[in-house]
Design a protein around this motif. Structure first.
Motif, short mmCIF file in Angstrom:
data_model
loop_
_atom_site.label_atom_id
_atom_site.label_comp_id
_atom_site.label_asym_id
_atom_site.label_seq_id
_atom_site.Cartn_x
_atom_site.Cartn_y
_atom_site.Cartn_z
N GLU A 9 13.18 3.04 2.92
CA GLU A 9 12.05 2.56 3.72
C GLU A 9 11.05 3.68 3.99
O GLU A 9 9.84 3.47 3.88
CB GLU A 9 12.52 1.94 5.03
CG GLU A 9 13.23 0.61 4.87
CD GLU A 9 14.71 0.75 4.56
OE1 GLU A 9 15.24 1.90 4.62
OE2 GLU A 9 15.36 -0.26 4.26
N ALA A 10 11.54 4.85 4.36
CA ALA A 10 10.63 5.97 4.63
C ALA A 10 9.90 6.39 3.37
O ALA A 10 8.68 6.59 3.37
CB ALA A 10 11.40 7.15 5.22
N ALA A 11 10.64 6.51 2.26
CA ALA A 11 10.02 6.92 1.01
C ALA A 11 9.00 5.88 0.54
O ALA A 11 7.92 6.23 0.06
CB ALA A 11 11.09 7.15 -0.06
N ARG A 12 9.34 4.62 0.68
CA ARG A 12 8.40 3.55 0.30
C ARG A 12 7.15 3.61 1.17
O ARG A 12 6.03 3.37 0.70
CB ARG A 12 9.10 2.20 0.43
CG ARG A 12 8.21 0.98 0.32
CD ARG A 12 7.89 0.58 -1.10
NE ARG A 12 6.89 -0.46 -1.12
CZ ARG A 12 7.12 -1.75 -1.05
NH1 ARG A 12 8.34 -2.21 -0.95
NH2 ARG A 12 6.12 -2.60 -1.08
N SER A 13 7.30 3.97 2.45
CA SER A 13 6.14 4.12 3.33
C SER A 13 5.21 5.23 2.85
O SER A 13 3.99 5.06 2.84
CB SER A 13 6.59 4.40 4.76
OG SER A 13 7.32 3.31 5.26
N TYR A 14 5.78 6.36 2.45
CA TYR A 14 4.96 7.45 1.90
C TYR A 14 4.24 7.00 0.63
O TYR A 14 3.05 7.25 0.44
CB TYR A 14 5.81 8.68 1.56
CG TYR A 14 6.36 9.42 2.75
CD1 TYR A 14 5.53 9.80 3.80
CD2 TYR A 14 7.69 9.76 2.82
CE1 TYR A 14 6.03 10.49 4.89
CE2 TYR A 14 8.21 10.46 3.91
CZ TYR A 14 7.37 10.82 4.94
OH TYR A 14 7.87 11.50 6.01
N HIS A 15 4.99 6.32 -0.24
CA HIS A 15 4.43 5.83 -1.50
C HIS A 15 3.25 4.90 -1.24
O HIS A 15 2.16 5.09 -1.78
CB HIS A 15 5.54 5.10 -2.27
CG HIS A 15 5.11 4.50 -3.56
ND1 HIS A 15 4.53 3.25 -3.64
CD2 HIS A 15 5.19 4.96 -4.83
CE1 HIS A 15 4.27 2.98 -4.91
NE2 HIS A 15 4.66 3.99 -5.65
N ASP A 16 3.47 3.90 -0.39
CA ASP A 16 2.43 2.91 -0.15
C ASP A 16 1.26 3.48 0.64
O ASP A 16 0.10 3.12 0.39
CB ASP A 16 3.01 1.68 0.55
CG ASP A 16 3.92 0.87 -0.38
OD1 ASP A 16 4.06 1.24 -1.57
OD2 ASP A 16 4.50 -0.12 0.09
#
Length: 193
Positions: free
Chosen positions: A39-46
C-alpha cells in the motif's frame, strides 16, 4: 511581471521534482519490500504519476504545459511513456475505469468451527511503471532541464534579493524560507544568493 505560462513552468518543475522523488523511492526499494509494503509503495508510485501528469492536465488559472513551450521534442519511446502515464492517471489513479479494474475477492475461515468467513480483497493493478524507472528518470531529467534553465535565467534578470511570492490570499506560509531566513543564509562558499 510573470504570466500564467511562466508560473506553469515554475510549478511544473516542482511537480516533476515530486515525481522524481516518488519514483526514486521505489527504485531504492527491494522487490520483496514492494509486496510487504504494497500500500505504501503503491502510494508513492501513484503520487509520482499524478505529480508527473499535473502540468499536462487542465488547471484553473494555468495553461497546460506543452513540449513545444519548453522546447523539447520527445522521441517516439518518450511520447509512448508520456501517453501511458496520462492514461494510467486517468483510468486507474484519478478514476476507476472498468476496463482497467482488476480485483480478487477471497475469503478464509479465521478459526475452525467458526461460521463466519473473513473476506480479503486484493487489487491487482498498480506498479505499472516499475519496469520503466530508468526510462522515467531519463525522461523526467530531459523535461526538467529546460524548466530549471528557465527558472535560473529568470532569476538572473531580477535584482539580488528579489522574492516573488505566489500564494492564495490568506495563505499560511508553513513551508519555505521566510525573508529573514533568506537574509540569514547569506552566502554559500563560492556562490551568493
Amino acid at each position: 511581471m510573470l504570466n500564467e505560462g511562466d508560473w506553469r513552468k515554475i510549478q511544473a518543475l516542482e511537480d516533476f521534482k515530486f515525481s522524481v522523488g516518488g519514483f526514486s523511492l521505489l527504485s531504492n526499494l527491494p522487490t520483496e519490500r514492494l509486496q510487504v509494503e504494497r500500500e505504501a509503495a503503491r502510494s508513492y508510485h501513484d503520487a509520482a504519476v499524478v505529480s508527473y501528469c499535473r502540468p499536462f492536465t487542465q488547471s484553473k488559472g494555468l495553461p497546460i504545459l506543452s513540449f513545444k513551450s519548453i522546447g523539447i521534442k520527445p522521441s517516439s519511446t518518450e511520447r509512448a511513456l508520456h501517453e501511458r502515464l496520462l492514461e494510467y492517471r486517468n483510468k486507474v489513479v484519478a478514476h476507476t475505469d472498468v476496463d482497467r479494474m482488476s480485483l480478487v475477492l477471497t475469503s478464509s475461515r479465521i478459526w475452525e468451527g467458526v461460521r463466519y468467513m473473513m473476506p480479503h480483497v486484493f487489487e491487482e493493478v498498480g506498479f505499472e511503471f516499475i519496469g520503466d524507472l530508468d526510462a522515467l528518470d531519463d525522461w523526467l531529467r530531459k523535461i526538467m532541464t529546460p524548466l530549471a534553465t528557465f527558472v535560473f535565467d529568470l532569476m538572473q534578470e531580477l535584482p539580488p534579493g528579489t522574492r516573488i511570492d505566489k500564494a492564495p490570499r490568506g495563505a499560511d506560509r508553513r513551508f519555505g524560507p521566510t525573508d529573514a531566513e533568506i537574509v540569514a543564509l547569506g552566502e554559500f562558499p563560492g556562490q551568493s544568493l
